[in-house]
Design an enzyme around this catalytic site. Structure first.
Site, PDB file in Angstrom:
ATOM      1  N   CYS A   1      39.877  31.677  38.113  1.00 38.64           N
ATOM      2  CA  CYS A   1      40.881  30.875  38.779  1.00 38.64           C
ATOM      3  C   CYS A   1      42.238  31.063  38.099  1.00 38.64           C
ATOM      4  CB  CYS A   1      40.562  29.380  38.798  1.00 38.64           C
ATOM      5  SG  CYS A   1      39.027  28.981  39.622  1.00 38.64           S
TER       6      CYS A   1
ATOM      7  N   ARG B   1      42.316  36.896  38.780  1.00 36.68           N
ATOM      8  CA  ARG B   1      41.500  35.857  38.155  1.00 36.68           C
ATOM      9  C   ARG B   1      40.490  35.243  39.129  1.00 36.68           C
ATOM     10  NH1 ARG B   1      43.930  34.314  33.359  1.00 36.68           N
ATOM     11  NH2 ARG B   1      42.693  32.406  33.326  1.00 36.68           N
TER      12      ARG B   1
ATOM     13  N   TRP C   1      38.048  31.311  41.919  1.00 35.93           N
ATOM     14  CA  TRP C   1      36.767  31.988  41.733  1.00 35.93           C
ATOM     15  C   TRP C   1      35.758  30.850  41.660  1.00 35.93           C
ATOM     16  CZ3 TRP C   1      32.627  32.220  38.362  1.00 35.93           C
ATOM     17  CH2 TRP C   1      31.806  33.354  38.457  1.00 35.93           C
TER      18      TRP C   1
ATOM     19  N   ASN D   1      42.042  25.079  36.482  1.00 33.61           N
ATOM     20  CA  ASN D   1      41.230  26.217  36.040  1.00 33.61           C
ATOM     21  C   ASN D   1      40.354  25.718  34.910  1.00 33.61           C
ATOM     22  OD1 ASN D   1      40.206  28.725  35.186  1.00 33.61           O
ATOM     23  ND2 ASN D   1      41.967  29.078  33.855  1.00 33.61           N
ATOM     24  N   GLY D   2      39.045  25.847  35.080  1.00 33.65           N
ATOM     25  CA  GLY D   2      38.120  25.373  34.051  1.00 33.65           C
ATOM     26  C   GLY D   2      36.917  24.743  34.715  1.00 33.65           C
TER      27      GLY D   2
ATOM     28  N   GLU E   1      29.728  52.830  30.144  1.00 33.80           N
ATOM     29  CA  GLU E   1      30.986  52.417  30.772  1.00 33.80           C
ATOM     30  C   GLU E   1      31.155  53.101  32.130  1.00 33.80           C
ATOM     31  OE1 GLU E   1      32.998  50.178  30.565  1.00 33.80           O
ATOM     32  OE2 GLU E   1      34.820  50.870  31.532  1.00 33.80           O
TER      33      GLU E   1
ATOM     34  N   LYS F   1      31.569  50.923  35.588  1.00 35.11           N
ATOM     35  CA  LYS F   1      32.734  51.075  36.478  1.00 35.11           C
ATOM     36  C   LYS F   1      32.265  51.449  37.877  1.00 35.11           C
ATOM     37  CE  LYS F   1      35.164  49.916  34.724  1.00 35.11           C
ATOM     38  NZ  LYS F   1      35.743  49.278  33.596  1.00 35.11           N
TER      39      LYS F   1
ATOM     40  N   GLU G   1      30.558  48.547  39.663  1.00 36.57           N
ATOM     41  CA  GLU G   1      31.502  47.438  39.849  1.00 36.57           C
ATOM     42  C   GLU G   1      32.372  47.632  41.092  1.00 36.57           C
ATOM     43  OE1 GLU G   1      34.228  47.291  36.557  1.00 36.57           O
ATOM     44  OE2 GLU G   1      34.580  45.149  36.790  1.00 36.57           O
TER      45      GLU G   1
ATOM     46  N   HIS H   1      11.732  57.916  29.082  1.00 37.64           N
ATOM     47  CA  HIS H   1      10.878  56.769  28.741  1.00 37.64           C
ATOM     48  C   HIS H   1      10.814  55.750  29.884  1.00 37.64           C
ATOM     49  CE1 HIS H   1      10.292  58.195  24.696  1.00 37.64           C
ATOM     50  NE2 HIS H   1      11.599  58.371  24.575  1.00 37.64           N
TER      51      HIS H   1
ATOM     52  N   LYS I   1      38.556  38.989  36.852  1.00 39.37           N
ATOM     53  CA  LYS I   1      38.898  39.759  35.665  1.00 39.37           C
ATOM     54  C   LYS I   1      38.638  39.001  34.380  1.00 39.37           C
ATOM     55  CE  LYS I   1      42.057  43.072  33.872  1.00 39.37           C
ATOM     56  NZ  LYS I   1      41.006  44.089  33.978  1.00 39.37           N
TER      57      LYS I   1
HETATM   58  C1  AGP Z   1      35.191  45.596  33.307  1.00 37.98           C
HETATM   59  O1  AGP Z   1      35.640  46.446  34.296  1.00 37.98           O
HETATM   60  C2  AGP Z   1      35.029  44.191  33.652  1.00 37.98           C
HETATM   61  N1  AGP Z   1      36.091  43.648  34.369  1.00 37.98           N
HETATM   62  C3  AGP Z   1      34.405  43.304  32.591  1.00 37.98           C
HETATM   63  O2  AGP Z   1      33.228  43.899  32.159  1.00 37.98           O
HETATM   64  C4  AGP Z   1      35.275  42.918  31.360  1.00 37.98           C
HETATM   65  O3  AGP Z   1      35.450  44.025  30.542  1.00 37.98           O
HETATM   66  C5  AGP Z   1      34.578  41.768  30.603  1.00 37.98           C
HETATM   67  O4  AGP Z   1      34.491  40.661  31.449  1.00 37.98           O
HETATM   68  C6  AGP Z   1      35.259  41.400  29.317  1.00 37.98           C
HETATM   69  O5  AGP Z   1      36.570  40.968  29.536  1.00 37.98           O
HETATM   70  P1  AGP Z   1      37.581  40.792  28.315  1.00 37.98           P
HETATM   71  O6  AGP Z   1      37.826  42.151  27.753  1.00 37.98           O
HETATM   72  O7  AGP Z   1      38.799  40.189  28.922  1.00 37.98           O
HETATM   73  O8  AGP Z   1      36.915  39.898  27.318  1.00 37.98           O
END
Ligand code: AGP
Length: 602
Positions: A2, A27, A73, A99-100, A477, A481, A484, A500, A597
């Site tokens: 949020c 957010r 969110w 937000n919270g 990673e 990506k 995601e 395995h 994010k």
């Molecule tokens: C990555 O593409 C994501 N958006 C997510 O995994 C992100 O890296 C994770 O939520 C950690 O966020 P931060 O680095 O702000 O702590």
């Protein structure tokens, strides 16, 4: 999760509120709303969907010199018009954005209902305007009412409120970020600086327990008892242009393509005479360190794996821990433990929780973050900034590269300080090669064949990414990506693990992207051959002269560099692969479904 914004000044508030919300959409983006106050009541406009939908539903620009806004969110209740913020009290006189998470909202709702308050949403937030209304009725003073309201809230909040007939915005924070922006003739409050970066770079990072009252001509900060509080004004050194998409279709593409600049900023002034120099952390800063614990989530965890390996190679006890699993996976902690929170946003709840736990157990703490004034930066004993500039795309790209380079430099600083550590034989060569990394990333961006490869492979059933040593974290990673933003099934493995279990999934419809750095990747080739024998197309991601290229069906090439940096170049190829695959599938690149994010809930 949020984003909130508030604005008060002498001109109209709606336009800066709406453009600020667009810059905060990273957010959360499942509903949006604003409320403005113009002397004839508080007018709320809100709906499910993105800010663009809210804008399209507004017949005309709402009029009023002050207002609040929110992009959501969902936590409590689905993304519906009713659950969108702002929320109001029963009469609609008090409007609040939040937000919270309010943990005790159910009991508060029950007691407010008993007093005649009526609720319209499933949210935890809605109790806040009702509480303010209730206490206003008792005290006749809105500021006291806000103070009393936040006093009974349990959980986390950054809130902003406006009240019918009052030339003021009220705000408070506990556990959720809130920053005050100071322009010549208007004030802003927001969850993050990009919300108002186009208008002002002068900010005050508010602290937990701060209560702010803004009127068109002044701002006032107090503690929850009403005592005045002094907070320093900072000037943000982010370029306002960083907050926009510029010439690019998507923030993600812009952020991939601006990595050379971001990396140059990350490195600038930090390599001196063949050694690493961090501002505020001179040589000797880490001489008491016996164990380094990295705590992080998602992409930041993968960057931590990358950096953690270098600390481990220096002979220092190293743990790289998923922040959400810290309680059950951490080894012993004492005052010689350095707990490094790796977090782009500096606000990730799991990471903050882990590093607080480490501090409680006696560890020294260090935040490696992109956001000056973030909670991680403020709470940790020390902070090192990755200097990547604002990242808006939900998928982290440039911040991964800047994190990994910062952590690699940090590993060398720590290794240089710890008396028992062994410096890498080729440390000087490694640090020297770093100067060429921005240009090598540029070369990858200019020559990448990821777009046609994405077109060739997009019809596959699953996408596997493998690597050994430093390439393992790059494989993880790459898979994160890919899943995601494409919504396709993708997994990353240590190459040797393929046989395995996951090998059972390998067919002619499951391309395997094998990442090679030239360092400890002996198992990658043999495991890639085993996958190829089962019909899987193999894509080598690494230098041209790597033996893996000989057995691969396709190749994403990276320039020759020191093996420590090769994985970062390979990762840029994988970022481009994900981007082009997701574009070809017509996915919402910057706002993947269900994600946000900055994950500020556990
Ligand atoms: C990555 O593409 C994501 N958006 C997510 O995994 C992100 O890296 C994770 O939520 C950690 O966020 P931060 O680095 O702000 O702590």
């Amino acid at each position: 999760m949020c984003g909130i914004i508030a604005r008060i000044g002498h001109g109209n508030a709606a336009e800066p509120l709406l453009s600020g919300l667009e810059n905060l959409e990273y957010r959360g983006y499942d509903s949006a709303g604003i409320a403005v106050q113009n002397g004839s009541g508080v007018k709320v406009h809100k709906c499910s969907g993105e800010v663009s939908r809210l804008k399209s539903k507004l017949d005309s620009q709402p009029h009023g010199n002050m207002g609040i806004g929110h992009t959501r969110w969902s936590t409590h209740g689905p993304p519906t018009d009713e659950n969108a913020h702002p929320h109001t009290d029963t009469a609609g006189d008090v409007a609040v954005v939040h937000n919270g998470v309010i943990d005790n909202y159910e009991e508060l709702k029950t007691s407010l209902r008993a007093e005649g308050h009526e609720f319209e949403s499933d949210t935890d937030t809605e109790v806040i305007p009702h509480l303010i209304d209730e206490y206003r009725a008792e005290t006749g003073d809105t500021e006291r009412a806000v103070r009393r309201a936040v006093d009974v809230l349990e959980g986390s909040y950054a809130i902003a409120a406006i009240v019918d007939g009052e030339e003021a915005v009220y705000a408070a924070r506990k556990g959720s970020p809130l920053v005050l922006g100071l322009d010549d003739d208007e004030w802003y409050l927001a969850s993050d600086v990009p919300a108002f970066l186009e208008r002002t770079e002068d900010v005050i990072y508010l602290e937990d327990g701060d209560l702010v009252v803004l009127d068109p001509d002044a701002y006032r900060i107090t503690d929850l008892d009403g005592n005045p509080v002094e907070r320093a004004v900072d000037t943000v050194d982010w370029d306002p242009e960083d907050a926009g998409k510029g010439e690019y279709d998507h923030y993600m593409r812009k952020e991939i393509h601006t990595q050379p600049t971001a990396l140059a900023n990350t490195i600038e002034g930090r390599i001196e005479d063949g050694d690493v120099a961090f501002e505020d952390l001179p040589a000797g800063s880490f001489e008491d360190v016996e164990c380094v614990q990295f705590v992080a989530c998602g992409t930041s965890y993968h960057a931590a794996m990358y950096g953690g390996q270098l600390v481990r190679e220096a002979g220092i006890r190293t743990e790289v821990l998923r922040a959400s699993e810290y309680e059950s996976t951490s080894g012993p902690v004492d005052e010689n433990t350095l707990a490094v929170a790796v977090t782009q946003s500096g606000e990730t709840a799991d990471t903050l929780d882990a590093v607080r736990t480490a501090a409680d157990r006696g560890a020294r703490t260090l935040a490696v973050t992109n956001v000056v004034g973030s909670t991680a930066a403020r709470e940790a004993d020390d902070a090192v900034y990755i200097r990547a500039g604002p990242e808006v795309g939900v998928a982290a790209t440039k911040t991964y590269s800047s994190q990994a380079v910062t952590l690699a430099m940090l590993s060398q600083r720590i290794a240089g300080d710890v008396p028992t550590a062994t410096a890498a034989d080729d440390r000087a060569a490694m640090l020297e090669a770093l100067a060429d990394l921005p240009q090598q990333v540029e070369t990858v961006l200019e020559t990448s064949e990821a777009e046609p490869l994405a077109a060739d492979t997009i019809d596959s059933e699953s996408f596997f990414f493998i690597g050994n040593g430093p390439a393992h974290s790059v494989a993880l990673e790459g898979a994160l990506k890919f899943k995601e933003i494409t919504y396709e099934h993708a997994e990353g493995f240590a190459a040797g693990e393929l046989k395995h279990g996951p090998l059972a999934l390998v067919t002619g419809k499951t391309p395997v992207f094998a990442v090679a750095t030239g360092d400890a990747d002996g198992k990658t080739k043999t495991n890639a051959i085993e996958a190829k024998s089962r019909g899987a197309p193999i894509v080598a991601v690494g230098p041209d002269d790597h033996p893996l290229v000989d057995i691969a069906d396709a190749h994403l090439s990276v320039p020759d560099t020191h093996p420590v940096w090769t994985g970062l170049l390979a990762n840029v190829q994988l970022q481009l692969l994900s981007y082009h695959a997701a574009t070809q599938l017509d996915r919402p690149i910057d706002k993947p479904r269900n994600l946000a994010k900055s994950v500020t809930v556990e």
